[in-house]
Design an enzyme around this catalytic site. Sequence first.
Site, PDB file in Angstrom:
ATOM      1  N   GLY B 177      30.590  60.466  15.173  1.00  0.00           N
ATOM      2  CA  GLY B 177      31.357  60.484  16.414  1.00  0.00           C
ATOM      3  C   GLY B 177      32.177  59.217  16.553  1.00  0.00           C
ATOM      4  CB  CYS B 178      35.316  58.502  18.377  1.00  0.00           C
ATOM      5  SG  CYS B 178      34.954  59.326  19.941  1.00  0.00           S
ATOM      6  CE1 TYR B 179      33.992  55.778  23.978  1.00  0.00           C
ATOM      7  CE2 TYR B 179      33.247  58.034  24.162  1.00  0.00           C
ATOM      8  CZ  TYR B 179      34.045  57.009  24.609  1.00  0.00           C
ATOM      9  OH  TYR B 179      34.879  57.192  25.677  1.00  0.00           O
ATOM     10  CB  THR B 181      32.661  55.219  14.248  1.00  0.00           C
ATOM     11  OG1 THR B 181      32.348  56.489  13.663  1.00  0.00           O
ATOM     12  CG2 THR B 181      33.348  54.342  13.213  1.00  0.00           C
ATOM     13  CB  SER B 182      33.550  51.735  18.030  1.00  0.00           C
ATOM     14  OG  SER B 182      32.834  52.081  19.199  1.00  0.00           O
TER      15      SER B 182
END
Lengths: 366, 366, 366, 366
Positions: B177-179, B181-182
């Site tokens: 997922g995007c969140y 990953t960060s």
Amino acid sequence: MCLLFRLYFLARRMHLSWVKSALVLWRNIMIKVGIAGITGYTGEELIRCLYQHPKVKISSLYARIEKPIHFSSIAPRFNKKIDLMCEPLNAEHMGDNCDIVFLALPHTVSMEFVPFLLKKGKRVIDLSADYRIPKDSYELWYKHEHTDSENLTQAVYGLPEINREKIKGAKLLSNPGCYPTSIILGLAPISKLISQCLIEPIIDSKSGTSGAGKKAEASFLFTEVDENLRCYKANEHQHIPEIEHFLSYEAGANIKVHFSPHLLPVRRGIMSTIYLNHESFSSIENIQKMYNDFYKNEPFVRVRPLGKFPEILDVAETNYCDIGIKFARGMLIIVSVIDNLLKGASGQAVQNMNIMCGFDEKEGLF
Amino acid sequence: MCLLFRLYFLARRMHLSWVKSALVLWRNIMIKVGIAGITGYTGEELIRCLYQHPKVKISSLYARIEKPIHFSSIAPRFNKKIDLMCEPLNAEHMGDNCDIVFLALPHTVSMEFVPFLLKKGKRVIDLSADYRIPKDSYELWYKHEHTDSENLTQAVYGLPEINREKIKGAKLLSNPGCYPTSIILGLAPISKLISQCLIEPIIDSKSGTSGAGKKAEASFLFTEVDENLRCYKANEHQHIPEIEHFLSYEAGANIKVHFSPHLLPVRRGIMSTIYLNHESFSSIENIQKMYNDFYKNEPFVRVRPLGKFPEILDVAETNYCDIGIKFARGMLIIVSVIDNLLKGASGQAVQNMNIMCGFDEKEGLF
Amino acid sequence: MCLLFRLYFLARRMHLSWVKSALVLWRNIMIKVGIAGITGYTGEELIRCLYQHPKVKISSLYARIEKPIHFSSIAPRFNKKIDLMCEPLNAEHMGDNCDIVFLALPHTVSMEFVPFLLKKGKRVIDLSADYRIPKDSYELWYKHEHTDSENLTQAVYGLPEINREKIKGAKLLSNPGCYPTSIILGLAPISKLISQCLIEPIIDSKSGTSGAGKKAEASFLFTEVDENLRCYKANEHQHIPEIEHFLSYEAGANIKVHFSPHLLPVRRGIMSTIYLNHESFSSIENIQKMYNDFYKNEPFVRVRPLGKFPEILDVAETNYCDIGIKFARGMLIIVSVIDNLLKGASGQAVQNMNIMCGFDEKEGLF
Amino acid sequence: MCLLFRLYFLARRMHLSWVKSALVLWRNIMIKVGIAGITGYTGEELIRCLYQHPKVKISSLYARIEKPIHFSSIAPRFNKKIDLMCEPLNAEHMGDNCDIVFLALPHTVSMEFVPFLLKKGKRVIDLSADYRIPKDSYELWYKHEHTDSENLTQAVYGLPEINREKIKGAKLLSNPGCYPTSIILGLAPISKLISQCLIEPIIDSKSGTSGAGKKAEASFLFTEVDENLRCYKANEHQHIPEIEHFLSYEAGANIKVHFSPHLLPVRRGIMSTIYLNHESFSSIENIQKMYNDFYKNEPFVRVRPLGKFPEILDVAETNYCDIGIKFARGMLIIVSVIDNLLKGASGQAVQNMNIMCGFDEKEGLF
């Protein structure tokens, strides 16, 4: 008129309500206000509010210019409304023409004007940081000598929700910073709890760009800010001592906070997301009740139902501070939003003026 | 060609480097990829990356449509580049035409296609959440039955920086997922320290709107998002189990986080500001060194010098994750930024494909 | 109260100024207004203006909902200001509770309510397009049958700068469209010249997104509008007949225009850049004088000095139309800006109400 | 290497294809390019394109600085990609280290470097306005003396779609302005028709802010540009002579245009909306065909089907110019969009380099 104005203040302080009433009834009484620093965003916003104010006459405008210039050529958006010259900054001119002076000047510039104006018996509402925090704190965080310690100790911090009584009699009102307004209001109802439990709130704030003023710096160009987000001065912003000082004042004990601001690609508005993590919290319904009770009679603070957060657009172009609280996975989360130019600056300054003058606190504000 | 492709994968798994080399040299080998879900933002971004990839031929495109339609009428911005029909979603068509299938489909839709494709011997890179976390966790947080538990246990989580070896042999790759990953990248180098010290990181994330997809909802209209900021699903977002699962996996012990996302008025980009408060931190230089060492050889993670934070525009339109750390007033603050559509979705999917196929990891990416 | 209100209107129409004065003086007279369509942007803006209006009491709110619902749950940004239920659209309820009804409803919906309300003797201010242009034109451009031709012919077009006298006596006021307001005001002072010289002005307009309303369409998502610009309905927009009809009305002769709108990535504001190319123009100073004279006494139109153009931010959040004209290389260029939600919709509606009721035209407006 | 490079150019000019082929095959040939002005937006964009270019080695970077400084400290977004020092602007250094020099410098600065570099036998691609238009025109519109008239007459205007043959042999290439690129491409297919019919096109252009460069001016601050629109230099912009000069060149007869630019609140992108009003137009299908034919083989121009307009986002982050035409109510309307930093500047510069060097025209571009 100036005499009348002083009489009025005197009557208020002596609780001579009949004199006050008589004066107010006398139709001609309109307070003459001057605004210094009208080329900046807060100066302009002050004009917007005060122009609509039924008890106020904007008598003079000042800016850092060399020669008088017609205001319409600086701010055509006030044409057909304000027909005034803008004067160079000049303490004597302010003293001769105003009952109250709003100083929307950069830090360190305000203190050049305050001593003279107070000596002349004028009320001053200062929007800079010059009179907010103690001298040592100021010199440490703003890295500049404070040359007016005498008036600094007399200044009243203008956050009505925690300081209304003192504001009523203020001669020098120090208007709060934008971040501190959103944060102190977001935590004031539970300040005692925070100090008792030794919690250190973690505050992640996000601000629109007008908070940075109108100075031409490459890092505030549209191309650099749009589609971007920037975290700056993390946990070392000069608003930290102000937040801690007045939260501690409200709690009656020391409070330490962690505060990191971010620059948002919006023109106006601040959101502070505040995290508090402690096992000993009483029930969340209790905390919600503490907020509801604390702000029950406040004209410009609105508490959302438990679990609902406000957004920046809920308060943009208004003087409100909206607050929502939520408890999830052991964490108390508080979201507090304001318009940085209104409740975070000029709107609050007018609210303070209303309190100082005994006007309806909402006059001139939306 | 399909046979060649299988031979190639077989050779890689058996470390028959001479066969592999022979195959790669044979000029004609170009992997045929299919992309399902090309009307969404991640689907479109996959096309942008794969179109530039020298080892890849985009062989077919799929979307939730009734009848085949020329791709140029859906996305004129690919005219003169992609001259293909877009087909209705159809597992058999995918199986017949592709070596690798990218599924850029909504959650719960992916699992309708994966079993068939794997049975056909295809490699699948799934960008949905369907194969990221264990079945019970999935069903709890996504509130939907998981109908393919068999493949769920085989899926490889595609965060190269912590899972590269497993990715090399993956048949079903679950793209992060995007969140997560960060955040995982922002914390991985100190995950053991976090678990040892029982710290619960507080994560305040801010995301651009493309993360919400292209569905027509009033709350994502320009007029509702622009000049606004919104905190949503605070500490109850469905990415929490993914973050905790893989941070714990990396640490070898349980880690709990607090995660609250905000919707930013930008099109693309995520910033996660992460707060860790603990007295027992070793020296900050030590921590900086842990980050530098951990990411020394990573092609797509860049660590800033101590005390410097990256901004969203530093990574927008790239596959990088930039990380900065700072220590101030007893608080460790980490800022991690990615482009949510690239390192947070499609770019990472292509990076994973590169690893799976033995290509240069940076191919097709910027 | 309702009776009083009718008496007041009767008195005004009969020029019985003493009755009027007596009524106005009588402190209790506050006009009860209802607003239909309060979930849209113009509905909300009407509430903002009317809430501040000293002569008006917002008595009821309506929306396309099934059951009454408290307004605070629809629009928390009005908490502590408006404490009202929002009712389902209901003509009888409107008739029973309001002196004046503002219809901020979609085209074709307004005409379902107008006949009943007029029959009940209510004043109606309609913000839709339903009563702006003749029946045949309406049916051609809006592709919908007009079912209330009787009242259509009675409706008064509410552009005060060209129609103030008729507005004073209006029972059904048709509030102008946003683009037409910016364009007609931009050309009215030279409309005769245009028709005499047979010039066809070329108008390139740019509008903020709130003009498109709050409907959930993918093409108005933030991700689709931000960083973008879109030209739509070029020279075939339904506002063309309205522009031509009233420019011709003002000129006393037929005028044809070319009008192409663009969707800007801003929330509010319209700029119309107007090009007129003709050798026979009289001197440019003469034309500037025609503008200055035409708008000399207008409270809400401001003409800039020759060669200076206004920007959208000069009028955002105000009811002003700002106009600049310039002559360069044989071309007359006119720039006209408004806030599409205020002078382009709700602000103008309140201005019209002020004129209809004999209030100060600026009341409730900024 | 430098020798090889000259041999290569010589071979191309003499059509010695076998030498050329031999050289190209020799694996080591990589053109060494230098970029001057890398702190600006176009400089940075040049790096992005050239970094991806398989035939190019970025050998040196220059900026207006005092001392050499590592590029990573200027632009951290190129870390792990570009590991170079940035040098002060220095013609000799450029001459010693580059085969081709890109000058992304302000107007009037380029002409300080061009004479020396050409004398040294280097190819120069100048992105400034210094070598676009004749000396008298330049001095009139840019209000600055032109000190290099000798090379000015030799410079080749780098709009490939109208000048490809000349570009192949160019030693000094003058890269077109951003507005002129969008406008000339939007009108080139009908330039003869325009001149024959004596039409004066009316062009309303809208540009993103990166076109204004990175200079710190208050009028380009985020707070001044966001939510705003500004029309500037209406029909007196310095790009007018460039547009007229090259449209006339293409038509073989004089063409006059009217051009008014607007500043959009977007970072990148230009839309030119062009109006042509003339009764004598041949059929619109004919005109559409003229566009289709003219751009049939162009790699970077795309013509939409009749009546369909492109948007800025269709070309953002690409080197395309997309064009749509429509005929309505007697008016021919053309919409042309480009990314101002790519097709409007750096992308086109790389396209020109590709043509000059005989590379695939699309190399390094998307």
